[in-house]
Design an enzyme around this catalytic site. Structure first.
Site, PDB file in Angstrom:
ATOM      1  CG  ASP A  92      -2.119   0.966   1.008  1.00  0.00           C
ATOM      2  OD1 ASP A  92      -2.164   1.646  -0.044  1.00  0.00           O
ATOM      3  OD2 ASP A  92      -2.979   1.062   1.905  1.00  0.00           O
ATOM      4  N   GLY A  95      -1.093   6.117   1.378  1.00  0.00           N
ATOM      5  CA  GLY A  95      -2.239   6.996   1.207  1.00  0.00           C
ATOM      6  C   GLY A  95      -3.378   6.694   2.173  1.00  0.00           C
ATOM      7  N   GLY A 221     -11.419   3.603   0.307  1.00  0.00           N
ATOM      8  CA  GLY A 221     -12.369   4.460   1.003  1.00  0.00           C
ATOM      9  C   GLY A 221     -13.593   3.734   1.534  1.00  0.00           C
ATOM     10  CG  ASP A 271      -5.664  -5.263   2.493  1.00  0.00           C
ATOM     11  OD1 ASP A 271      -6.266  -4.608   1.615  1.00  0.00           O
ATOM     12  OD2 ASP A 271      -5.320  -4.753   3.579  1.00  0.00           O
TER      13      ASP A 271
HETATM   14  N1  GUN Z   1      -6.519   0.670   2.712  1.00  0.00           N
HETATM   15  C1  GUN Z   1      -7.833   0.622   3.015  1.00  0.00           C
HETATM   16  N2  GUN Z   1      -8.507   1.587   2.363  1.00  0.00           N
HETATM   17  C2  GUN Z   1      -7.594   2.271   1.638  1.00  0.00           C
HETATM   18  C3  GUN Z   1      -7.673   3.398   0.753  1.00  0.00           C
HETATM   19  O1  GUN Z   1      -8.737   3.967   0.507  1.00  0.00           O
HETATM   20  N3  GUN Z   1      -6.514   3.820   0.194  1.00  0.00           N
HETATM   21  C4  GUN Z   1      -5.313   3.209   0.441  1.00  0.00           C
HETATM   22  N4  GUN Z   1      -4.213   3.672  -0.143  1.00  0.00           N
HETATM   23  N5  GUN Z   1      -5.216   2.153   1.263  1.00  0.00           N
HETATM   24  C5  GUN Z   1      -6.345   1.698   1.845  1.00  0.00           C
END
Ligand code: GUN
Length: 376
Positions: A92, A95, A221, A271
């Site tokens: 990830d 963000g 989101g 995840d």
């Molecule tokens: N992990 C869970 N939700 C999000 C998201 O909206 N954006 C990112 N980058 N990671 C997440």
């Protein structure tokens, strides 16, 4: 990266596919155990491979950048080598973690300034830097730098936010496409759909994300406090727009029921910290529902966690023993409970795939959703 589809469920939008990366194949639907800081907490890499056969794990840019830092990761030859894991990794972008973990943060067009949750030091993540960091970490699949809006989020804010996330995405793509992988294998970049719980914003965002033509796409989101029905409504709208021939990854979701319902809507990858984090508090996911192993009810229960499971720890650990370990805050309690939960999550998605291929997913899903809601 390649993606191929093997089957579509006749009664839902569920699919069975295969993602091929430089570090191997992932059959979908898949659940990715969260290995935030270069470890899936309480589980050794050998157990991930040999005991539960995890096909891909997730890492976090935010944590790895702060500790051990880019210097060490680069000297090690990337995250795979550093942690001794030769299967696929997804990172990830930060963000999400900069919003949820760091103390002070300022969001500007340039990027996000934040203070480390470890030592308070000040840092700036820009879309370009998030790509550079993820090049250095060296994951197979890397994520765009986005803003994950909170819930609730007012419409005006969410509408402005997707515009910025889309501008940031263009900068991510520009940087990604003009830089090379550092360790001799391919990486791919997934963009992220945002738009809070607003249908028109989700449609706009999904159309924009699809138009970028990347090899896979993500939905962010969600699972940030909204009712499950709103989550499903958003996933459905977005999945119907994102191209069918590319994998769809729903970030940070969720409970076993959330996973089954979203598979039915066309999601391929998931995840969540739930199986690992909740294990450490004694919450166990089973084929018959949820157990809290701390409860007195299990004090004298000398039956195995699951006699029918193919996980060794499930066969040889009694409920009474695991209750004792978790109560005593013994590390082994966290290890066994985590392994159990991850094994269950991986069983669930594997079973889902088999049912999709057999054309039996829909009825099985509805039956499982009823059972998995049980509190035992
Ligand atoms: N992990 C869970 N939700 C999000 C998201 O909206 N954006 C990112 N980058 N990671 C997440």
């Amino acid at each position: 990266m390649k993606f191929s589809l093997q089957a579509n469920d006749p009664l839902s939008k569920a699919r069975a596919g295969t993602v091929t990366t430089a570090h191997g194949e992932i059959q979908t639907p898949i659940f990715m155990p969260v290995g935030t800081a270069g470890t899936v907490k309480a589980v050794h890499q050998r157990e991930l491979k040999e005991d539960i056969d995890a096909k891909i794990i997730l890492g976090n840019t935010y944590h790895l950048y702060l500790r051990p830092g880019l210097d060490i990761l680069e000297k090690a030859g990337g995250l795979h080598k550093f942690i001794g894991w030769d299967r696929p990794i997804l990172t990830d972008s930060g963000g999400y973690q900069v919003y949820s973990l760091s103390k002070v943060r300022k969001i500007k067009e340039e990027g996000v300034t934040f203070h480390s949750h470890i030592d308070g030091s000040k840092h700036l993540f820009t879309p370009e830097y998030a790509m550079d960091i993820q090049r250095t970490i060296g994951a197979d699949i890397i994520m765009a730098f986005d803003e994950c809006t909170p819930y609730p989020c007012d419409y005006t804010y969410a509408a402005q936010s997707i515009k910025m996330t889309h501008r940031w995405l263009k900068r991510c793509c520009e940087r990604f496409d003009t830089t090379e992988p550092k360790y001799g294998f391919d990486q791919t970049l997934f963009p992220i759909v945002q738009g809070s719980v607003y249908k028109d914003l989700r449609i706009k965002s999904a159309e924009f994300i699809a138009s970028m033509g990347r090899e896979g796409n993500a939905i962010g989101g969600l699972s940030v406090g909204e009712p499950a029905e709103e989550m499903y409504a958003m996933t459905e709208i977005v999945c119907d727009i994102l191209p069918a021939e590319k994998p769809r990854y729903l970030m940070g979701v969720g409970t076993p029921i959330n996973i089954l319902e979203n598979i039915a809507l066309g999601v391929d990858m998931f995840d969540c910290v739930m199986p690992t984090r909740n294990a450490r508090n004694g919450m166990l996911f089973t084929r018959n529902g949820i157990i809290n192993i701390r409860n007195k009810k299990w004090e004298n229960d000398f039956s195995p966690l699951d006699a029918e499971s193919d996980l060794h720890a499930d066969q040889v650990t009694t409920k009474a023993y695991l209750r004792h370990l978790v109560h005593s805050n013994e590390m082994l309690g966290a290890q066994i409970a985590t392994l159990h939960n991850l094994h269950f999550y991986l069983w669930l998605v594997k079973e889902a795939r088999e049912k999709i291929i057999a054309g039996e997913f829909y009825d099985w899903k509805n039956k499982m959703v009823k059972i998995l809601g049980n509190k035992l």
